[in-house]
Design a protein around this motif. Structure first.
Motif, PDB file in Angstrom:
ATOM      1  N   ALA A   1      -2.989   0.839 -11.706  1.00 48.64           N
ATOM      2  CA  ALA A   1      -1.969   1.900 -11.686  1.00 48.64           C
ATOM      3  C   ALA A   1      -0.890   1.657 -12.738  1.00 48.64           C
ATOM      4  N   LEU A   2      -0.552   0.387 -12.948  1.00 48.72           N
ATOM      5  CA  LEU A   2       0.463   0.074 -13.951  1.00 48.72           C
ATOM      6  C   LEU A   2      -0.047   0.263 -15.368  1.00 48.72           C
TER       7      LEU A   2
ATOM      8  N   ARG B   1       3.375   5.845  -3.091  1.00 53.72           N
ATOM      9  CA  ARG B   1       4.594   6.586  -3.472  1.00 53.72           C
ATOM     10  C   ARG B   1       4.941   6.383  -4.937  1.00 53.72           C
ATOM     11  N   ASP B   2       3.970   5.966  -5.739  1.00 50.54           N
ATOM     12  CA  ASP B   2       4.145   5.773  -7.191  1.00 50.54           C
ATOM     13  C   ASP B   2       5.216   4.739  -7.507  1.00 50.54           C
ATOM     14  N   ARG B   3       5.316   3.703  -6.673  1.00 44.86           N
ATOM     15  CA  ARG B   3       6.249   2.596  -6.940  1.00 44.86           C
ATOM     16  C   ARG B   3       5.417   1.326  -7.159  1.00 44.86           C
TER      17      ARG B   3
ATOM     18  N   LEU C   1       3.472  -4.384  -6.850  1.00 39.76           N
ATOM     19  CA  LEU C   1       2.970  -5.601  -7.502  1.00 39.76           C
ATOM     20  C   LEU C   1       3.732  -6.830  -7.022  1.00 39.76           C
ATOM     21  N   GLN C   2       5.055  -6.709  -6.880  1.00 38.07           N
ATOM     22  CA  GLN C   2       5.865  -7.843  -6.432  1.00 38.07           C
ATOM     23  C   GLN C   2       5.435  -8.306  -5.034  1.00 38.07           C
TER      24      GLN C   2
ATOM     25  N   GLU D   1       0.835  -1.209   0.000  1.00 39.80           N
ATOM     26  CA  GLU D   1       0.000   0.000   0.000  1.00 39.80           C
ATOM     27  C   GLU D   1       0.871   1.261   0.000  1.00 39.80           C
ATOM     28  N   LEU D   2       1.893   1.260   0.872  1.00 40.54           N
ATOM     29  CA  LEU D   2       2.779   2.431   0.940  1.00 40.54           C
ATOM     30  C   LEU D   2       3.546   2.632  -0.359  1.00 40.54           C
ATOM     31  N   LEU D   3       4.009   1.534  -0.955  1.00 41.16           N
ATOM     32  CA  LEU D   3       4.735   1.648  -2.225  1.00 41.16           C
ATOM     33  C   LEU D   3       3.837   2.188  -3.327  1.00 41.16           C
TER      34      LEU D   3
END
Length: 420
Positions: free
Chosen positions: A66-67, A33-35, A40-41, A28-30
Motif C-alpha cells: 500500500a505504501l 482507513r488509508d493510514r 506499518l508502525q 488492519e483498521l488503519l
C-alpha cells in the motif's frame, strides 16, 4: 472526524503493548482507513514482540504494498499541451569552464563524502554477539544434599570418564558428548550443573534462550556460534544450556518458523564440532519436545533424571533455609515426612510462607517471635507440591512413548509412587 472504535482500540494497545493480536487488528483498521504509515508502525512492533508470526508477516506485505503503490490518478487531469507549430530557435551552448557546474565531477564527490553520510534513521542492524560471562563455581557434588542415586549416575556416566580419559578409552568409553538433566521444575538441575563444573575444576557458562534468540535474521545462529567459540577458548569449560528444549525444539513442529529451524540446525552442527575440553550440559523439563537428532551419540547422548529431593535432600534444604532465621521447636524429621514430592523451590517457598506469619506477629507485638512448627504446619495447608502436573504429563510419556528405554528410570519411579 474522530473514529470512536479506533480511538478505543488505540487506547487498549497503549495499555497492553505486548498484545500482538490486538495490535494487528488495529493495524488492519488503519490500513483500511488509508493510514498505511501508522499501520506499518504497529505491524513492525508486533513483529518485534512475535518474530516470524505468519499473520504479522502477511499484514506487513500488504502494508508495504500500500505504501509503494502510486496514488490514484486525479479525476480532472491537466489539459494536454501541444507542441508549438514553429520550433524554438536552437542556439549552441558555450563550452564549460573549470568553475562551471556542468564540469563538476559528481562521482568523485560521492566517493569523498560516502564515509561521512549518516545512515537513514530507520536503518537498524543486529549488534555483535555478546556471550554471557563465565564463572568458576566453588560448589561440589558433596554440597548437594541427598540425591545419592543421581550423584552415582553422574559419576559413572559422565564425571568418571571425564576425569580418566585414558582409562575410559581403554574400555571403549567415550569422554565426549553431552549430558541432559531432566525432571520436574525447581528440583536443582542448575545447581547440579554447577556442581559438575566444580568437580571438573572447569569454568562455567549458563546460557538461556534470551542469550541466543534474536529478532534479526541470522543473528540467533551467529549468537549460538559465538557461545561455542567462547567455550572452546576457555577449555576446560562446562557449557550449560538451561531450558534447552526452547532452543532445540523438534524441527517437525517448526514448519512455520525457518529462523528457529536454522537455530536448531546450528546447535546440531556446533555440538558435532571439535569440542575438545568443552563439556556440554543441558537442562529441560520436557525432554520429549527436544529434536531427536540432539539425542544422538556425540550430542546429548546421556540423560539423567533429577527427581524431587529425597528425605536426606529435603532435610538439607530445609535446614539451609531455616538456619539464618530465629526458630524454636522445629521437628525437622516430621517436616521432612510431610513434604514428600516437594521440589527444592517448593521447600523454599514453604519456609518463606511460614516466616511471613512469624514476621507479621512480631511486627504487631513489637518483639521478635521465633518461627515455630505451628507456623510451618499452617504454611503446609497453603503450599502444595508443584510437581504433580509435571508427573501427570510424564506418566503418559513413560507409558506410551518409551520405545527405546530412555525413560525407564522415570517409569520405575512412577511405578513406585502410584499416587502421583
Amino acid at each position: 472526524m474522530t473514529d470512536p472504535l479506533l480511538t478505543s482500540l488505540l487506547a487498549a494497545v497503549e495499555a497492553a503493548p505486548a498484545d500482538v493480536p490486538l495490535r494487528l487488528h488495529v493495524a488492519e483498521l488503519l490500513l483500511a482507513r488509508d493510514r498505511a504509515a501508522e499501520a506499518l508502525q504497529h505491524t513492525t512492533t508486533a513483529l518485534a514482540n512475535a518474530p516470524g508470526d505468519p499473520a504479522a508477516l502477511a499484514l506487513l506485505q500488504r502494508v508495504t504494498r500500500a505504501l509503494s503503490d502510486p496514488p490514484n490518478p486525479p479525476t480532472n487531469p491537466l489539459p494536454t499541451v501541444h507542441p508549438p507549430t514553429q520550433p524554438f530557435p536552437v542556439r549552441a551552448l558555450p563550452e564549460p569552464t573549470e568553475n562551471d557546474p556542468a564540469s563538476f565531477d559528481w562521482g568523485q564527490a560521492e566517493e569523498q563524502v560516502k564515509d561521512f553520510a549518516p545512515a537513514p534513521a530507520f536503518v537498524e542492524e543486529a549488534g555483535d554477539p555478546v556471550v554471557a560471562e563465565a564463572e568458576r563455581p566453588a560448589v561440589r557434588l558433596a554440597d548437594v544434599g541427598g540425591m545419592e542415586q543421581v550423584k552415582e549416575r553422574l559419576e559413572l556416566s559422565f564425571l568418571g570418564p571425564m576425569r580418566n580419559p585414558e582409562m575410559a578409552k581403554a574400555f571403549g568409553k567415550s569422554a565426549s558428548g553431552g549430558l541432559l538433566l531432566y525432571g520436574p521444575p525447581g528440583c536443582g538441575k542448575t545447581f547440579l550443573a554447577r556442581a559438575v563444573a566444580g568437580e571438573l575444576g572447569a569454568s562455567f557458562t549458563e546460557i538461556g534462550i534470551a542469550d541466543v534468540l534474536d529478532m534479526w535474521v541470522g543473528a540467533s545462529e551467529r549468537n549460538l556460534k559465538a557461545v561455542f567459540d567462547d567455550a572452546r577458548r576457555r577449555a576446560p569449560h562446562v557449557l550449560f544450556f538451561d531450558e534447552v528444549d526452547a532452543l532445540g525444539q523438534k524441527r517437525s513442529h517448526l514448519t512455520h518458523s525457518s529462523s528457529l529451524r536454522n537455530t536448531v540446525n546450528t546447535l546440531l552442527a556446533e555440538m558435532s564440532g571439535d569440542n575438545d575440553g568443552v563439556y556440554v550440559l543441558g537442562a529441560t523439563n520436557h525432554p520429549w519436545d527436544i529434536d531427536s537428532a540432539l539425542r544422538r551419540p556425540g550430542r546429548f547422548d546421556r540423560m539423567v533424571l533429577v527427581l524431587p529431593p529425597d528425605e536426606g535432600a529435603r532435610a538439607a534444604i530445609l535446614r539451609r533455609h531455616l538456619e539464618k532465621r530465629p526458630v524454636e521447636g522445629i521437628d525437622l524429621g516430621k517436616l521432612v515426612k510431610a513434604t514428600e514430592h516437594f521440589s527444592g523451590a517448593d521447600l523454599a517457598h514453604l519456609v518463606e510462607t511460614a516466616a511471613e506469619r512469624a514476621l507479621a506477629d512480631s511486627m504487631r507485638s513489637g518483639q521478635v517471635r521465633p518461627l515455630t512448627m505451628k507456623d510451618l504446619q499452617a504454611a503446609l495447608k497453603e503450599v502444595q507440591p508443584s510437581t504433580g502436573p509435571w508427573f501427570a504429563t510424564a506418566r503418559n510419556v513413560a507409558l506410551f512413548a518409551n520405545h527405546d528405554g530412555s525413560y525407564d528410570d522415570l517409569a520405575a519411579y512412577l511405578k513406585k509412587n502410584r499416587r502421583l
